[in-house]
Design an enzyme around this catalytic site. Structure first.
Site, PDB file in Angstrom:
ATOM      1  N   GLN A 213       0.816  -1.213   0.000  1.00 51.11           N
ATOM      2  CA  GLN A 213       0.000   0.000   0.000  1.00 51.11           C
ATOM      3  C   GLN A 213       0.852   1.267   0.000  1.00 51.11           C
ATOM      4  O   GLN A 213       0.346   2.348   0.271  1.00 51.11           O
ATOM      5  CB  GLN A 213      -0.927  -0.003   1.228  1.00 51.11           C
ATOM      6  CG  GLN A 213      -1.831  -1.229   1.284  1.00 51.11           C
ATOM      7  CD  GLN A 213      -2.804  -1.211   2.441  1.00 51.11           C
ATOM      8  OE1 GLN A 213      -4.005  -1.318   2.259  1.00 51.11           O
ATOM      9  NE2 GLN A 213      -2.295  -1.066   3.649  1.00 51.11           N
ATOM     10  N   ASN A 242      -3.784   2.911  -0.050  1.00 49.97           N
ATOM     11  CA  ASN A 242      -3.393   2.775   1.356  1.00 49.97           C
ATOM     12  C   ASN A 242      -4.606   2.954   2.259  1.00 49.97           C
ATOM     13  O   ASN A 242      -5.074   4.069   2.486  1.00 49.97           O
ATOM     14  CB  ASN A 242      -2.316   3.799   1.714  1.00 49.97           C
ATOM     15  CG  ASN A 242      -1.866   3.637   3.155  1.00 49.97           C
ATOM     16  OD1 ASN A 242      -2.092   2.597   3.762  1.00 49.97           O
ATOM     17  ND2 ASN A 242      -1.245   4.658   3.706  1.00 49.97           N
ATOM     18  N   ASP A 269       3.389  -9.315  10.007  1.00 50.69           N
ATOM     19  CA  ASP A 269       3.898  -7.968   9.765  1.00 50.69           C
ATOM     20  C   ASP A 269       5.099  -8.018   8.833  1.00 50.69           C
ATOM     21  O   ASP A 269       5.819  -9.023   8.751  1.00 50.69           O
ATOM     22  CB  ASP A 269       4.296  -7.305  11.084  1.00 50.69           C
ATOM     23  CG  ASP A 269       3.120  -6.643  11.774  1.00 50.69           C
ATOM     24  OD1 ASP A 269       2.065  -6.498  11.133  1.00 50.69           O
ATOM     25  OD2 ASP A 269       3.244  -6.279  12.953  1.00 50.69           O
ATOM     26  N   ASP A 271       7.807  -5.993   9.050  1.00 49.82           N
ATOM     27  CA  ASP A 271       9.059  -5.552   9.657  1.00 49.82           C
ATOM     28  C   ASP A 271       9.503  -6.451  10.810  1.00 49.82           C
ATOM     29  O   ASP A 271      10.092  -5.987  11.780  1.00 49.82           O
ATOM     30  CB  ASP A 271       8.935  -4.110  10.154  1.00 49.82           C
ATOM     31  CG  ASP A 271       7.802  -3.926  11.161  1.00 49.82           C
ATOM     32  OD1 ASP A 271       6.924  -4.810  11.247  1.00 49.82           O
ATOM     33  OD2 ASP A 271       7.795  -2.904  11.872  1.00 49.82           O
ATOM     34  N   ASP A 383      -7.246  -6.095  15.309  1.00 52.25           N
ATOM     35  CA  ASP A 383      -7.034  -7.457  15.771  1.00 52.25           C
ATOM     36  C   ASP A 383      -7.884  -7.778  16.994  1.00 52.25           C
ATOM     37  O   ASP A 383      -8.498  -8.851  17.086  1.00 52.25           O
ATOM     38  CB  ASP A 383      -5.546  -7.709  16.062  1.00 52.25           C
ATOM     39  CG  ASP A 383      -4.877  -6.601  16.879  1.00 52.25           C
ATOM     40  OD1 ASP A 383      -5.590  -5.752  17.452  1.00 52.25           O
ATOM     41  OD2 ASP A 383      -3.636  -6.591  16.948  1.00 52.25           O
ATOM     42  N   HIS A 407       9.584  -8.597  16.857  1.00 49.65           N
ATOM     43  CA  HIS A 407       8.957  -7.359  16.384  1.00 49.65           C
ATOM     44  C   HIS A 407       9.476  -6.198  17.229  1.00 49.65           C
ATOM     45  O   HIS A 407       9.819  -6.373  18.398  1.00 49.65           O
ATOM     46  CB  HIS A 407       7.431  -7.489  16.520  1.00 49.65           C
ATOM     47  CG  HIS A 407       6.651  -6.353  15.943  1.00 49.65           C
ATOM     48  ND1 HIS A 407       6.506  -5.136  16.594  1.00 49.65           N
ATOM     49  CD2 HIS A 407       5.966  -6.221  14.780  1.00 49.65           C
ATOM     50  CE1 HIS A 407       5.767  -4.336  15.855  1.00 49.65           C
ATOM     51  NE2 HIS A 407       5.426  -4.957  14.750  1.00 49.65           N
TER      52      HIS A 407
END
Length: 631
Positions: A213, A242, A269, A271, A383, A407
């Site tokens: 996005q 996005n 995720d 990252d 979530d 994370h």
């Protein structure tokens, strides 16, 4: 983050899931017992520990030298027996491995209090495969299984290809991985590369959807072609407007449902530092549960790789607080350390989760068929809302120990940012949908936060919160565009307040020449309500015991910061400071606005609650998401 962009497109020729179930194996691998991590940043002791003597470890094997011992009673080495007995139909698990040399292999078990016992043992005196089995029959309240390897004088034993296996189901549901990314092209490619480099983990994955996005796109990197070639037809790369993390993850559910009504979709995720074995662990568990459940992975802190964020969590809905630690769960625990009693930090007791963060979370599409798609809330609380919606429909969430990714540490993210708008607005929406929603209690929670922020001269943060409450009261129409437009509005709003800007200490002259000395907070006040009233009165009168100074993050409490007329406060990221300046007129203006907004919220909140509930089926429908994706 644009409010409106070109229609979504799926690049070609990236093939998508064929929806066919993989062939049934003789045994289903539930997890690999590995001896080292996926990165030099990770301690091998999270996988296996040399408890005596000497051993040489590799990712998939270990050589134990004479008179030595290796234990897999570790975070990644343990098999979460309690969770398998409670949630699955499996009643026996087998450890399969290849051994070379001589020594002893032992399978140990623990109970809910951490007391260990031996359940299987084998003396190895030849080369070849070895199997040991254990019943899953005494673990309801807690406990795990693990393998220990031991040699005596003159013995050397090499063990490799250690796999915990169970009987497979008649049909294996395929798993699709969904990675949502926005202007983190390199991070996303690193995650894809980690999957592509692990054939065994990749084998359980049917499709990898990348919902891109951003404007700095993943396919703009030279490495993308190489990774795409490795993944082949398993990669489905999608570019779309996005609409935040909610839309990115939902796109994977949306695409997977086209291929099969019975599939697993694993959110991840972009990252993270990936442990690819998480795909094996979550997929196997989901394939053997007695009923469909959401299966979540845990989060380890990337900046502190030995630390577990939380064993399981829930949300205090009317308290507008996510991330509450479930009873008995580990929290911010050093997995190589010990607890207050001196015992190693192990999650022995089975704990219940209210929801699971989407850093790694598997959702069977059967649940989507029953409860709908996520809410188009852009991000934050998507979530938690989905977890509680599923729970209301009879679908539990299981946070599986030993299945994790690394994370970025949440404690190193500053609360005073534009995302606070979405955190508050979406927490209110979630509470409205899934709690009685006592508006007076909710108003007290917000009022307490606003008071602390105004005392701390965080005027921009207070304005951000007020915008969130006002937009909640608009009703479900605020979600019609998926949240894209409001991002620009929030950033423009916050830009009006100097206290929202982060400065480098080198760019603040008063810090350079020492005019703002670091002033510690001292002890916490014994009677905080009384101190609060005193500080409110002092601020209204313009009285400050300290004119100027600097405050560390640790000391940045409202009762200390409110003593200053001007203060530089260390940012949670430790990358800069925020400059806060007392402004009586602005404080009074925001205070009056707060009173008016909260009075309106108490009066109208429950009527708006009914509007959100009535709009839920349409907002979470496939048709609504197709509209948002401009398909």
């Amino acid at each position: 983050m644009p409010g409106k962009t070109a229609p979504a497109r799926t690049s070609t020729p990236r093939a998508r899931s064929n929806g066919r179930a993989p062939e049934k194996p003789a045994q289903l691998v539930t997890q690999r017992a590995l001896f080292g991590g996926p990165s030099p940043l990770v301690s091998d002791d999270l996988y296996a520990q040399v408890t005596s003597g000497t051993a040489k470890r590799s990712r998939d094997g270990v050589t134990v030298e004479p008179s030595s011992a290796v234990s897999m009673n570790t975070y990644f080495g343990r098999f979460p027996a309690s969770y398998w007995q409670r949630w699955t139909v499996v009643r026996e698990v087998t450890v399969e491995l290849v051994a070379s040399g001589t020594g002893r292999l032992t399978v140990h078990a623990s109970d809910y209090e951490g007391v260990s016992r031996t359940v299987a043992s084998s003396v190895v005196a030849a080369d070849g495969p070895v199997t040991l089995s254990a019943k899953l029959d005494r673990f309801i309240d807690g406990g795990a299984l693990w393998l220990d390897i031991e040699t005596s004088v003159g013995e050397t034993l090499t063990v490799s290809q250690v796999r915990w296996t169970v009987a497979p189901p008649e049909t294996l549901r395929p798993t699709a991985v969904v990675i949502c990314t926005c202007n983190r092209a390199d991070d996303c490619l690193n995650t894809l590369e980690a999957l592509a480099a692990d054939p065994e983990a990749l084998a359980v994955v049917d499709t990898i959807y990348v919902a891109d996005q951003g404007t700095d796109t993943v396919d703009s990197r030279p490495k993308f072609a190489e990774v795409s070639k490795k993944l082949g037809k398993k990669l489905a790369y999608i570019q779309q407007p996005n609409l935040g993390g909610a839309a990115g993850f939902t796109r994977g559910l949306f695409e997977a449902a086209k291929q099969s009504d019975h599939a697993n979709v694993l959110f991840m995720d972009d990252d993270v530092l990936l442990e690819p074995d998480i795909a094996i662990r979550l997929t196997a568990f989901a394939n053997r549960t007695a009923h469909p459940v959401i299966v979540g992975g845990q989060m380890l802190n990337l900046l502190h790789p030995n630390n577990l964020h939380v064993g399981a969590e829930y949300a205090d809905l009317e308290g507008l607080a996510a991330g509450r630690v479930s009873e008995g769960a580990l929290s911010n625990a050093d997995l190589l350390g010990v607890d207050a009693s001196g015992k190693p930090n192990r999650q022995e007791r089975r704990v219940e989760a209210g929801y699971n963060g989407w850093w790694s979370c598997l959702i069977p599409t059967e649940i989507v068929q029953a409860v709908g798609y996520p809410l188009p809330v852009f991000f934050q609380w998507d979530d938690a809302e989905y977890g509680y919606r599923a729970k209301a429909a009879g679908f539990a969430t299981v946070t599986l120990p030993g299945a994790a990714v690394w994370h970025a540490d949440f404690m190193w993210k500053d609360w005073d940012d534009w995302h606070r708008y979405f955190n508050l607005r979406n927490s209110m929406i979630t509470a409205a949908l899934h709690s009685p929603f006592n508006t007076k209690r909710v108003a007290r929670v917000i009022a307490a936060q606003l008071t602390r922020y105004l005392l701390s001269m965080q005027y921009g943060l207070a304005a951000t919160m007020l915008k969130a409450v006002e937009d909640f009261l608009v009703g479900p129409s605020i979600l019609q565009d998926g949240g894209a437009a409001v991002v620009a509005e929030i950033r423009a709003l916050r830009a009006q307040y100097p206290d929202t800007f982060r400065h480098s200490p080198a760019d603040v002259p008063e810090l350079q020449n020492g005019e703002l000395p670091l002033i510690p907070a001292g002890p916490s006040p014994k009677n905080k309500p009384v101190r609060l009233l005193q500080q409110v009165a002092n601020q209204l009168l313009g009285k400050h015991s300290l004119d100027r100074g600097a405050v560390s993050l640790e000391d940045a409490t409202w009762w200390h910061v409110s003593r200053f007329a001007n203060v530089a406060v260390t940012d949670a990221s430790q990358e800069g400071v925020r400059l806060r300046k007392y402004d009586r007129d602005l404080m009074l203006k925001l205070g009056k606005q707060s009173a008016a907004v909260l009075k309106r919220f108490i009066a109208e909140g429950n009527a708006v609650q009914h509007q959100y509930k009535a709009a839920m089926p349409e907002l979470t429908s496939r048709e609504n998401w197709a509209r948002l994706y401009q398909l």
